[in-house]
Design a protein around this motif. Structure first.
Motif, PDB file in Angstrom:
ATOM      1  N   THR A 133      26.982  44.736  48.989  1.00 20.99           N
ATOM      2  CA  THR A 133      27.625  46.038  48.795  1.00 20.99           C
ATOM      3  C   THR A 133      29.065  46.012  49.288  1.00 20.99           C
ATOM      4  N   MET A 134      29.324  45.337  50.419  1.00 24.12           N
ATOM      5  CA  MET A 134      30.682  45.249  50.938  1.00 24.12           C
ATOM      6  C   MET A 134      31.587  44.499  49.961  1.00 24.12           C
ATOM      7  N   ILE A 135      31.120  43.363  49.443  1.00 26.90           N
ATOM      8  CA  ILE A 135      31.912  42.610  48.462  1.00 26.90           C
ATOM      9  C   ILE A 135      32.158  43.462  47.219  1.00 26.90           C
ATOM     10  N   ALA A 136      31.091  44.091  46.716  1.00 24.99           N
ATOM     11  CA  ALA A 136      31.206  44.881  45.490  1.00 24.99           C
ATOM     12  C   ALA A 136      32.150  46.057  45.666  1.00 24.99           C
ATOM     13  N   MET A 137      32.054  46.749  46.787  1.00 23.17           N
ATOM     14  CA  MET A 137      32.885  47.933  47.012  1.00 23.17           C
ATOM     15  C   MET A 137      34.360  47.560  47.109  1.00 23.17           C
ATOM     16  N   ILE A 138      34.674  46.536  47.904  1.00 25.47           N
ATOM     17  CA  ILE A 138      36.068  46.132  48.056  1.00 25.47           C
ATOM     18  C   ILE A 138      36.624  45.590  46.746  1.00 25.47           C
ATOM     19  N   ALA A 139      35.828  44.770  46.062  1.00 28.34           N
ATOM     20  CA  ALA A 139      36.282  44.204  44.790  1.00 28.34           C
ATOM     21  C   ALA A 139      36.473  45.297  43.742  1.00 28.34           C
ATOM     22  N   ALA A 140      35.571  46.274  43.685  1.00 31.69           N
ATOM     23  CA  ALA A 140      35.690  47.362  42.712  1.00 31.69           C
ATOM     24  C   ALA A 140      36.943  48.183  42.975  1.00 31.69           C
ATOM     25  N   GLN A 141      37.207  48.471  44.253  1.00 31.14           N
ATOM     26  CA  GLN A 141      38.423  49.215  44.593  1.00 31.14           C
ATOM     27  C   GLN A 141      39.673  48.417  44.221  1.00 31.14           C
ATOM     28  N   GLN A 142      39.631  47.119  44.510  1.00 27.98           N
ATOM     29  CA  GLN A 142      40.777  46.271  44.213  1.00 27.98           C
ATOM     30  C   GLN A 142      41.013  46.199  42.709  1.00 27.98           C
ATOM     31  N   MET A 143      39.943  46.056  41.929  1.00 30.25           N
ATOM     32  CA  MET A 143      40.089  45.959  40.488  1.00 30.25           C
ATOM     33  C   MET A 143      40.546  47.281  39.881  1.00 30.25           C
ATOM     34  N   ALA A 144      40.044  48.396  40.434  1.00 31.98           N
ATOM     35  CA  ALA A 144      40.364  49.707  39.870  1.00 31.98           C
ATOM     36  C   ALA A 144      41.865  49.982  39.878  1.00 31.98           C
ATOM     37  N   VAL A 145      42.552  49.462  40.890  1.00 28.06           N
ATOM     38  CA  VAL A 145      43.991  49.741  40.996  1.00 28.06           C
ATOM     39  C   VAL A 145      44.853  48.534  40.662  1.00 28.06           C
TER      40      VAL A 145
ATOM     41  N   THR B  11      45.803  47.090  37.969  1.00 25.54           N
ATOM     42  CA  THR B  11      46.747  47.178  36.853  1.00 25.54           C
ATOM     43  C   THR B  11      47.414  48.545  36.767  1.00 25.54           C
ATOM     44  N   LEU B  12      47.326  49.328  37.853  1.00 19.58           N
ATOM     45  CA  LEU B  12      48.003  50.623  37.904  1.00 19.58           C
ATOM     46  C   LEU B  12      49.400  50.460  38.487  1.00 19.58           C
ATOM     47  N   SER B  13      50.305  51.368  38.140  1.00 22.62           N
ATOM     48  CA  SER B  13      51.633  51.377  38.747  1.00 22.62           C
ATOM     49  C   SER B  13      51.561  52.084  40.094  1.00 22.62           C
ATOM     50  N   VAL B  14      52.566  51.869  40.933  1.00 20.00           N
ATOM     51  CA  VAL B  14      52.602  52.479  42.253  1.00 20.00           C
ATOM     52  C   VAL B  14      52.574  53.998  42.161  1.00 20.00           C
ATOM     53  N   THR B  15      53.226  54.558  41.134  1.00 26.00           N
ATOM     54  CA  THR B  15      53.304  56.018  41.007  1.00 26.00           C
ATOM     55  C   THR B  15      51.950  56.657  40.745  1.00 26.00           C
TER      56      THR B  15
ATOM     57  N   LYS C 146      39.642  43.554  32.835  1.00 24.78           N
ATOM     58  CA  LYS C 146      40.764  42.663  32.577  1.00 24.78           C
ATOM     59  C   LYS C 146      41.191  42.021  33.897  1.00 24.78           C
ATOM     60  N   PRO C 147      41.616  40.752  33.858  1.00 22.94           N
ATOM     61  CA  PRO C 147      42.085  40.138  35.100  1.00 22.94           C
ATOM     62  C   PRO C 147      43.340  40.835  35.588  1.00 22.94           C
ATOM     63  N   GLY C 148      43.321  41.347  36.825  1.00 20.99           N
ATOM     64  CA  GLY C 148      44.472  42.071  37.363  1.00 20.99           C
ATOM     65  C   GLY C 148      45.522  41.111  37.888  1.00 20.99           C
ATOM     66  N   LYS C 149      46.777  41.506  37.721  1.00 19.55           N
ATOM     67  CA  LYS C 149      47.881  40.679  38.202  1.00 19.55           C
ATOM     68  C   LYS C 149      48.547  41.297  39.424  1.00 19.55           C
ATOM     69  N   GLY C 150      47.804  42.200  40.077  1.00 25.24           N
ATOM     70  CA  GLY C 150      48.399  42.860  41.241  1.00 25.24           C
ATOM     71  C   GLY C 150      49.102  44.115  40.817  1.00 25.24           C
ATOM     72  N   VAL C 151      49.355  44.991  41.752  1.00 28.51           N
ATOM     73  CA  VAL C 151      49.986  46.261  41.459  1.00 28.51           C
ATOM     74  C   VAL C 151      51.472  46.058  41.272  1.00 28.51           C
ATOM     75  N   SER C 152      51.975  46.652  40.226  1.00 26.98           N
ATOM     76  CA  SER C 152      53.406  46.548  39.959  1.00 26.98           C
ATOM     77  C   SER C 152      54.200  47.182  41.077  1.00 26.98           C
ATOM     78  N   LEU C 153      55.262  46.513  41.490  1.00 31.32           N
ATOM     79  CA  LEU C 153      56.088  47.038  42.558  1.00 31.32           C
ATOM     80  C   LEU C 153      57.312  47.750  42.008  1.00 31.32           C
ATOM     81  N   GLN C 154      57.347  47.931  40.719  1.00 33.50           N
ATOM     82  CA  GLN C 154      58.453  48.644  40.105  1.00 33.50           C
ATOM     83  C   GLN C 154      58.023  50.061  39.800  1.00 33.50           C
TER      84      GLN C 154
END
Length: 536
Positions: A394-406, A408-412, A524-532
């Motif tokens: 559950t700990m792996i799934a929760m952290i990974a799900a949160q990480q994946m959810a954001v 490919t989102l922009s900072v805004t 989709k494989p995330g490339k990290g949150v855009s810093l722009q």
């Protein structure tokens, strides 16, 4: 630091140094102190959900409440907490994270003291509701802050810390509350928030200058949307909290509140999609990863709260464990999650986040599925593997799900995403508990009917069991051995039916985790949150 967006210094050949908007190097000590203050505040807010659980009897006696009334001390806190969560993104954008958070902590401290000083159940419920509002305001901003003030390579660590708080606070709440009540008094369950809150205010007020607010958002607030959202969330949460106990739609209040929740929910979504300045932005749902991530956060939330809900009930009702024995058994889950958090963070850094989600949900599903074979003799040893592996997964799934959810989102979009993620997790817990309560009630009745027909005294096996019980009661010198045997026979069947219903509930939870593991493949494989994209 004066801006939430950190810009990499492209002039360096080595690893990028992150600079503030004024071009000066970021002071990471201040960042961690400010963020640490928010972490402590979130822990305090989430701890207060369950800190009263082990002391409800003492609180009930102290304020002269009935059994039905005292349950509202917990319920009203959750109702109020859910309502404010979606608004935190809008309010932090308008005021800025630091002023908003400090105001929320001050309000939480004041209402905590007022709750502790309450002398009647009515007064306590009012202040407990206000306390829940301020607590709900303190929870979402920390995830948005973690995803905006830290560079990509540090975000997983920040996410692990947030995940630890989410899992650890509800686990240690009842234990800490019981010790506080025993050592001091139940009122200290609320007074203890004052010194902790003072430390939070100091840390966040001095070091939490993460962003700037936009006062223009105060113009044109969508009051209609706010009203619709309040009715929708309050109605839905009440139905989920009380529906199972009231027989769902057999109760008129539950029926009409369900209708109100559906109608206001549809109207609220339409209003937010059409109004020029929505109080809750659904923009993050345009991102496929966020939408899938929300589904998996929902399932991981239901797994977390569902597993924590099923085990104490089974151990208390079926096994007859004392509160101390239940607490000792349940400690395995909390320790497993706590110890596995660093491992989960390292795994998520090493592999594709989709792989981490599949592994996490598959581990949780396999462990929970062990409970399908539960018997009325299971205790600490039998539940050990189930709890340890479920906690890890559950700990792996929760952290990974949160990480994946954001990812490919922009900072805004981070603040909007954070409010929605925390809302969905809490609602998932409420829906999971309501669903499991219904399963236990319904399946217990079904299994009892099946057992009654299979072990009727009219058939040989049932008759042999009944005769053996009658002989035991006769040997015990009871005045009515046959009547006592019938009662014991019925209790045995009820116990077995209840045990089988718990197996069904574990099976449903496991199925949900298997579904989430399958869905993770479509991210989709995330490339990290855009810093722009500028600040908020």
């Amino acid at each position: 630091m004066t801006d939430a967006v950190l810009h990499p210094d492209s002039g360096r050949a080595q690893a990028p140094a992150y600079l503030g908007s004024d071009g000066e190097a970021v002071d990471w000590v201040k960042i961690f102190l400010g963020f640490g203050g928010m972490v402590l505040g979130q822990f305090m807010a989430m701890l207060d959900i369950q800190i009263v659980a082990s002391s409800l009897v003492q609180i009930q006696a102290g304020i002269g409440a009935t059994s039905d009334e005292i349950s509202w001390v917990q319920t009203i806190y959750l109702l109020a907490e859910v309502v404010i969560m979606p608004l935190t993104a809008y309010l932090t954008k308008m005021w800025g994270t630091r002023p908003f958070y400090v105001i929320a902590v001050i309000g939480f401290m004041v209402t905590s003291v007022a709750t502790g000083l309450s002398t009647s159940v009515g007064v306590m419920i009012v202040f407990r509701a206000l306390q829940g509002i301020f607590a709900g305001a303190m929870i979402p901003p920390i995830f948005a802050t973690a995803m905006t003030v830290f560079p990509p390579e540090r975000r997983v660590t920040a996410n692990v810390i947030v995940g630890l708080i989410v899992t650890l606070a509800p686990t240690v709440g009842p234990t800490l509350g019981g010790h506080l009540t025993e050592a001091l008094d139940w009122r200290w369950l609320f007074f203890i928030n004052v010194p902790v809150g003072a430390l939070v205010i100091f840390l966040v007020g001095r070091y939490g200058d993460f962003d700037r607010g936009n006062p223009d958002l105060a113009k044109g607030i969508d009051w209609w949307g706010l009203g619709l959202m309040t009715v929708f969330l309050l109605s839905m949460q009440y139905v989920l909290e009380e529906g199972s106990d009231e027989g769902w739609f057999q109760d008129d209040l539950i029926l009409w509140l369900t209708v109100a929740a559906v109608l206001t929910g549809i109207a609220f979504i339409w209003r937010q999609l059409s109004y020029r300045q929505p109080i809750v932005s659904f923009t993050p749902f345009h991102d496929r990863n966020f939408s899938l991530g929300i589904v998996m956060i929902f399932i991981s939330g239901a797994s977390l709260f569902g597993g924590t809900f099923l085990l104490p009930i089974f151990l208390g009702q079926v096994r007859g464990f004392s509160s101390a024995e239940v607490g000792t058994t349940m400690l395995v889950s909390g320790l497993s999650m706590f110890l596995s958090a660093p491992i989960a963070g390292r795994l998520i850094r090493m592999v594709d986040v989709r792989v981490a989600m599949v592994v996490g949900f598959a581990l949780a599903a396999w462990a929970i599925q062990l409970g399908v074979r539960v018997t009325d003799q299971w205790g600490f040893r039998e539940f050990f593997v189930l709890q340890a592996v479920r906690g890890f997964g559950t700990m792996i799934a929760m952290i990974a799900a949160q990480q994946m959810a954001v990812s490919t989102l922009s900072v805004t979009e981070m603040k909007d995403a954070s409010g929605l993620i925390n809302l969905v997790r809490n609602v998932a817990g409420a829906i999971g508990l309501a669903m499991l309560s219904t399963i236990l009630t319904h399946q217990s009745a079904v299994h009892y009917a099946d057992l009654a027909s299979a072990l009727s005294v009219a058939n040989p096996q049932g008759a042999a069991m009944f005769e053996g019980l009658t002989q035991m009661m006769t040997a015990g010198g009871l005045a009515d051995p046959e009547g006592a045997a019938r009662k014991a026979f019925s209790l045995m069947m009820h116990r077995q039916a209840a045990t089988l219903s718990f197996g069904d509930a574990f099976g449903v939870l496991a199925l949900g985790c298997w579904v989430a593991a399958a869905l993770a493949v479509f991210a989709k494989p995330g490339k990290g949150v855009s810093l722009q994209g500028g600040g908020h």
